[in-house]
Design an enzyme around this catalytic site. Structure first.
Site, mmCIF file in Angstrom:
data_model
loop_
_atom_site.group_PDB
_atom_site.id
_atom_site.type_symbol
_atom_site.label_atom_id
_atom_site.label_comp_id
_atom_site.label_asym_id
_atom_site.label_seq_id
_atom_site.Cartn_x
_atom_site.Cartn_y
_atom_site.Cartn_z
ATOM 1 N N ASP A 196 -55.634 9.540 2.303
ATOM 2 C CA ASP A 196 -56.417 10.606 1.668
ATOM 3 C C ASP A 196 -57.557 9.998 0.831
ATOM 4 O OD1 ASP A 196 -54.947 9.651 -0.459
ATOM 5 O OD2 ASP A 196 -54.202 11.595 -1.112
ATOM 6 N N GLU B 29 -48.188 0.254 -5.083
ATOM 7 C CA GLU B 29 -49.609 0.113 -5.457
ATOM 8 C C GLU B 29 -49.738 -0.309 -6.916
ATOM 9 O OE1 GLU B 29 -52.228 3.353 -4.420
ATOM 10 O OE2 GLU B 29 -53.879 2.508 -5.599
HETATM 11 O O1 KIV Z 1 -55.160 7.104 0.669
HETATM 12 C C1 KIV Z 1 -55.000 5.890 0.641
HETATM 13 O O2 KIV Z 1 -55.776 5.102 1.212
HETATM 14 C C2 KIV Z 1 -53.867 5.383 -0.097
HETATM 15 C C3 KIV Z 1 -54.008 4.017 -0.678
HETATM 16 C C4 KIV Z 1 -54.645 4.120 -2.003
HETATM 17 C C5 KIV Z 1 -52.738 3.328 -0.775
HETATM 18 O O3 KIV Z 1 -52.924 6.077 -0.287
#
Ligand code: KIV
Length: 287
Positions: free
Chosen positions: A49, A187
């Site tokens: 997202d 993360e």
């Molecule tokens: O949306 C995304 O790319 C993620 C990362 C921040 C881990 O969830």
């Protein structure tokens, strides 16, 4: 002849953990990038997202909708048929109830042919994780810094830096594994916490900003290639500067249009031999 890439399945990621082979994971949002990633042999793609910021220019991920995620996941799957593709559940696609969670997770499989879904949150999303797993879908958890709830975390801040915070992340990891997730993303936590959780869990644990000891690494493609200009998190390594290269290409194009260096005869189409005099004669006769 080049060997055709075989898509890795979930059990192979578990085997890779046992053999201590690192997994290479990046985000992808569009056809060309996903195609390049497959050609480069990347193990896994996340249609994150983060596309809200990297593609649509939103301030954060909260406005992103399921329909946007599905459209991008479809493009990624078309480009990378031999790569494990994961769809990312956007804000409010799973928080309200387990029925929403199952239906929206299922859309990634039915409409975009994804191999798995990812959702943010620890113990508080255990009912949703159980329901999605019961529907037969591979689930990846995402804990530590969870951008969808960054308001509650006081911003995009590293987690697990104190005993209390590290214990909360560890307890979330355990709760999610017990609920049936088959992969976990950590993360923005210190490497010591990344290592502790990677060794504690039997499932693969991957990191983005979680140090060098996790079973694999994720980077956001727009950071990796130097395309995203708003900010650069501490954990990012830029392997290219596409922004600079692209701006220079646009400037060179503008210069050549202005000074007449582009287009040249080799960029043009030739009329069929003998047609031009006939055309000019016809036009003259008509006048
Ligand atoms: O949306 C995304 O790319 C993620 C990362 C921040 C881990 O969830």
């Amino acid at each position: 002849m080049a060997e055709k890439k075989q898509k890795k399945m979930i059990y192979e990621f578990h085997e890779m953990k046992r053999k201590q082979e690192k997994v290479v994971w990046i985000t992808a949002y569009d056809f060309p990038t996903a195609r390049f990633a497959e050609q480069a042999g990347v193990d896994m793609l996340l249609v994150g997202d983060s596309l809200g910021m990297c593609v649509y220019g939103y301030k954060g991920t909260v406005p992103v909708t399921m329909d946007q995620c599905i459209a991008h996941a479809e493009a990624v799957r078309r480009a990378a048929p031999s790569t494990f593709v994961m769809g990312d559940m956007p804000f409010l696609s799973y928080q309200a109830c387990t029925a929403d969670a199952v239906r929206n997770a299922g859309r990634f499989l039915k409409e975009a042919d994804c191999d798995a879904i990812k959702l943010e949150g620890g113990s508080r999303v255990v009912p949703q994780v159980r329901a999605i797993v019961d529907a037969g879908i591979v689930v990846c958890g995402h804990i530590g810094l969870t951008p969808q709830s960054s308001g509650q975390l006081g911003g995009h801040k590293a987690q697990g830096r104190t005993v209390e915070s590290a214990r909360a992340v560890i307890e979330d990891a355990q709760a999610l594994q017990s609920a049936g997730i088959q992969l976990l993303l950590l993360e923005a936590v210190p490497p010591e916490v990344g290592r502790y959780i990677t060794e504690l869990l039997t499932i693969p644990v991957y990191g983005i900003g979680a140090g060098m000891h996790t079973d694999g690494q994720l980077l956001i493609v727009s950071d990796l290639i130097g395309q995203f200009q708003a900010f650069t998190p501490k954990f990012v390594k830029k392997y290219e500067n596409i922004a600079e290269k692209t701006i220079n290409a646009f400037k060179d194009y503008a210069d050549e249009v202005h000074n007449g260096a582009f287009p040249k005869p080799e960029h043009t189409y030739k009329m069929v031999e003998g047609e031009l005099p006939k055309l000019l004669k016809q036009m003259e006769d008509k006048a």
